[in-house]
Scaffold this active site. Structure first.
Site, PDB file in Angstrom:
ATOM      1  N   TYR A   1       1.525  -0.944   0.192  1.00 31.54           N
ATOM      2  CA  TYR A   1      -0.147  -0.490   0.363  1.00 31.54           C
ATOM      3  C   TYR A   1       0.508   1.205  -0.385  1.00 31.54           C
ATOM      4  O   TYR A   1       1.893   1.382  -0.752  1.00 31.54           O
ATOM      5  CB  TYR A   1      -0.709  -0.075   1.287  1.00 31.54           C
ATOM      6  CG  TYR A   1      -2.182   0.738   1.387  1.00 31.54           C
ATOM      7  CD1 TYR A   1      -3.195   0.054   0.246  1.00 31.54           C
ATOM      8  CD2 TYR A   1      -2.327   1.545   1.788  1.00 31.54           C
ATOM      9  CE1 TYR A   1      -4.218   1.090   0.017  1.00 31.54           C
ATOM     10  CE2 TYR A   1      -3.443   2.340   1.771  1.00 31.54           C
ATOM     11  CZ  TYR A   1      -4.045   2.144   0.713  1.00 31.54           C
ATOM     12  OH  TYR A   1      -5.635   3.411   0.316  1.00 31.54           O
TER      13      TYR A   1
ATOM     14  N   LYS B   1     -19.795 -20.393  -9.858  1.00 30.63           N
ATOM     15  CA  LYS B   1     -19.119 -20.676 -11.021  1.00 30.63           C
ATOM     16  C   LYS B   1     -18.109 -19.610 -11.433  1.00 30.63           C
ATOM     17  O   LYS B   1     -17.249 -19.929 -12.162  1.00 30.63           O
ATOM     18  CB  LYS B   1     -20.296 -18.973 -12.375  1.00 30.63           C
ATOM     19  CG  LYS B   1     -20.360 -19.582 -13.451  1.00 30.63           C
ATOM     20  CD  LYS B   1     -20.409 -20.749 -14.495  1.00 30.63           C
ATOM     21  CE  LYS B   1     -20.076 -20.168 -15.564  1.00 30.63           C
ATOM     22  NZ  LYS B   1     -21.470 -20.175 -16.301  1.00 30.63           N
TER      23      LYS B   1
END
Length: 751
Positions: A41, A96
């Site tokens: 970060y 999925k």
């Protein structure tokens, strides 16, 4: 093949435990130190930000964009359940997403958009485009699905693919290529009848026309009959595009003289009379789910020359979308494609067809319990064929490069194919293989501890998944109480409950046991109490008398105690050649550790026996054995009395002329790390070891349990080998799935 049965309770428990949902996000970079966080970060993240702002294509280099697909739905057509809304579609979309990961190592995020307005849906997806390498649309009703997909293709510069349409079409096309090949028919001369003009049906007929089928040779039917030129009732622009010049008005009319039937409609839509009226060597793709338009049995009863495919896994020639979408997206993502076009879909279909004609590897035959050979009952590859990942994506990528949709063409295709070969997690295919083989074996499984709810659930799952019949040892009232307390009381009638009170074989059991133990200090009353009162002994006696094919136990008592009880009925001691082998599965690697159950402090001869038993288990799991004798020393240094037996164990194997690789002694890092092993060029192993034979049972147990608790490894075993019977002993902390896996291993006769 026996059809699996899944209850509502099992489905809900699967989705709820051990934590809700089907996947989690895991960091792929170190996150342990302050420096790691500063790189991940602020301030380190600013560098790739500036790089991407200067060159947007570098997002593929510095972020997950190039390997991430969004699975997006509004829930307007969930499976066969209809419009149940966005939130209700989330379990399907999560499913999925994990299929993308399982079959093609593609990261996927499910997104459920709470709108039924096509324009709102299109705008939302368009705005999310920068985050993803591709968009998979799912469970959106027609005709909105056509509008949404077409508009997004025009607006976005990444692949947009509605799998309900094109996934079915691609697999259907692959099967049709091979069916035509077997019958000697040319697609341009065939009369093709499609029943079902929804999303999948329209996509199927469009792709088949792209393959060369004539427009007026393709007769499309919906609930109102044939879609012919001039029809006005129930029409839309997508149906009108496929209106044919024909005198046929009903499905029955259209089927006369037809060469091919494609069904994406409803159970029973195709009658035996219609099949009888078809041309010679009829090709029937009855793809309605869960029940086809006609079953293969019904079709073959009137036309023995028919080639039949369905959407069902319990029939040959399954049209399964999982053969298509993971590999289409894999190939598209790897060339940073702007789209998935017809040429890429056809390349996928042709590659699937060609793969089905190739000799099927032994591991696929083992997984499915039968030899698969190209022919009328095998025109489409099976979903768990390990060749799919390195065969289909390269074909898709080539088509994308040739048609100009690739941002980053692949220069070295051979290297790309090799990278795909090593990309997938081999452990998933091993577990799948065990399940398929267990289903084919149809073994009668004895579950010795029927008063434990985990065992009862596993016994039920064993039957419901079609593995075979379960026998549960226990008192009827205790089992009924456990089932009731766990909310599955209705399952009581499904189970075969066996105990000393209801068996007619107790006299035979006690006579057998008395003969075996009479010279070991036991009188007849001792034997009777043991046979009638100890569930482990009773279950072992059932197995010894052929009243079951396998036995699973150990959930309620320590393994040492259970093994001791098994030894009363079967030769299951170290002296008898028994060995415990534990499979450790972690981050795509599988390593077998032995002996984790029987030998307390093996000598070099015992270690050789253990290596041979572990190699037998490895081959039973589909692995080619590479054995390392593990120690704290490597090839003689440092010298230690404790390491000496590990040092000489390979020489014992030298004298036994075994047919697998082995070497040692060596530390675990040398055994498992290719670079460290390369520091010893004389090492006889051709690659990292997949079997670790360790110095003692305590070190084996410590290693396995530490990997399980600290690293989160999946543990299967110990797998008991060398007993002469299929007995598997679970650990006391075993889950229902652990017990079921051990039952499947017993059914496969891996030990």
């Amino acid at each position: 093949m026996t059809k699996s049965k899944i209850t509502s309770d099992e489905a809900l428990q699967y989705h709820q435990d051990p934590q809700p949902g089907k996947f989690e996000v895991v960091a792929s970079k170190p996150m342990t130190t302050q420096r790691d966080l500063s790189l991940a970060y602020s301030p380190g993240v600013a560098v790739p930000v500036e790089a991407i702002a200067e060159n947007p294509q570098s997002a593929y280099d510095y972020t997950t964009k190039g390997n991430t697909v969004a699975v997006i739905s509004n829930g307007s057509a969930i499976l066969g359940l209809g419009n149940l809304g966005a939130l209700a579609s989330k379990p399907v979309m999560e499913g999925k997403a994990v299929l993308f990961k399982r079959f093609a190592d593609i990261n996927s995020i499910d997104i459920e958009l709470d709108t039924q307005d096509a324009d709102e849906f299109i705008n939302a997806v368009k705005l999310m485009g920068p985050a993803f390498g591709g968009i998979n649309l799912e469970d959106i009703k027609a005709p909105e699905c056509f509008i949404i997909e077409q508009r997004l293709k025009e607006l976005m510069d990444i692949p947009v693919f509605h799998d309900d349409q094109h996934g079915t079409a691609v697999i259907c096309a692959a099967g049709l290529i091979n069916a035509l090949h077997l019958t000697g028919k040319k697609i341009e001369n065939c009369k093709i009848v499609l029943n079902g003009a929804g999303a999948a049906g329209i996509a199927c007929i469009e792709l088949i026309k792209a393959m060369g089928a004539g427009h007026n040779n393709c007769i499309v039917c919906d609930t109102k009959g044939v879609i012919y030129q001039g029809r006005t009732e129930g029409m839309n622009q997508w149906k009108s595009a496929h209106a044919a010049e024909t005198a046929d008005r009903t499905l029955e009319d259209a089927m006369r003289g037809a060469d091919v039937f494609l069904g994406v409609s409803a159970k029973g839509a195709l009658t035996p009379e219609m099949v009888a009226s078809m041309n010679d060597d009829p090709i029937i793709f009855a793809m309605a789910n869960p029940d086809p338009e006609i079953t293969p049995e019904e079709a073959h009863e009137v036309r023995s020359d028919a080639i039949v495919a369905t959407g069902r896994s319990d029939y040959p020639n399954q049209v399964n979308n999982v053969l298509g979408f993971p590999y289409l997206f894999r190939g598209a993502l790897d060339i940073h494609a702007r789209a998935i076009n017809d040429e890429m879909k056809l390349a996928c279909a042709k590659a699937l067809a060609e793969l089905a004609r190739e000799d099927v590897p032994d591991e696929v035959a083992v997984a499915y319990g039968q030899k698969l050979t190209f022919g009328r009952d095998y025109i489409i590859p099976t979903p768990f064929d390990p060749r799919l990942i390195h065969t289909i994506p390269p074909a898709v990528a080539r088509a994308g490069i040739d048609t100009g949709v690739a941002r980053r063409p692949i220069v070295d295709m051979a290297a790309y194919e090799q990278s795909l070969r090593v990309r997938m997690d081999p452990t998933a295919s091993i577990i799948t293989s065990i399940a398929a083989r267990a289903k084919a074996a149809q073994a009668r499984m004895i579950f010795a501890e029927g008063d434990d709810p985990r065992v009862l659930r596993a016994a039920l799952a064993y039957q419901r998944q079609g593995y075979g019949r379960s026998f549960v040892v226990g008192r009827e009232k205790d089992i009924r109480k456990q089932l009731d307390e766990n909310g599955i009381g209705d399952a009581y009638r499904e189970l075969s409950i066996v105990n000393a009170a209801n068996t007619r074989h107790l006299d035979a059991y006690t006579a057998f046991l008395y003969k075996r133990l009479q010279r070991k200090g036991f009188d007849r009353s001792d034997i009777y109490r043991m046979a009638a009162g100890d569930r482990h002994v009773f279950a072992a006696l059932m197995l010894a008398h052929g009243h079951g094919d396998g036995l699973v136990t150990g959930v309620t008592r320590k393994a040492a105690h259970v093994l001791h009880q098994m030894n009363r009925v079967f030769p299951a001691s170290a002296e008898d050649g028994a060995v415990g082998v534990t499979a450790v599965l972690h981050k795509g690697k599988i390593v077998l550790v032995a002996d984790t159950l029987v030998h307390e402090w093996p000598d070099e001869e015992d270690l050789a026996d253990i290596a041979i038993a572990a190699a037998r288990v490895a081959r039973g799991l589909g692995l080619e054995p590479r054995v390392a004798f593990a120690s704290f020393s490597t090839f003689g240094y440092p010298v230690s009395e404790r390491a000496h037996k590990m040092h000489v164990a390979p020489s014992v194997l030298d004298k036994r002329n075994v047919d697998f690789e082995y070497d040692g002694e060596m530390t675990v890092d040398v055994a498992l790390n290719r670079e460290r092993m390369a520091e010893y060029p004389f090492c006889r192993l051709s690659g990292p070891a997949n079997i670790l034979v360790v110095p003692a049972r305590h070190s084996a147990s410590i290693s396995v349990k530490m990997l399980q608790q600290v690293a989160g490894a999946t543990i299967i075993g110990p797998i008991l080998s060398g007993v002469g019977a299929q007995i598997q002993i679970c650990h006391t902390g075993a889950t229902m799935n652990d017990i079921l896996n051990m039952a499947a291993i017993a059914a496969c006769k891996i030990g």
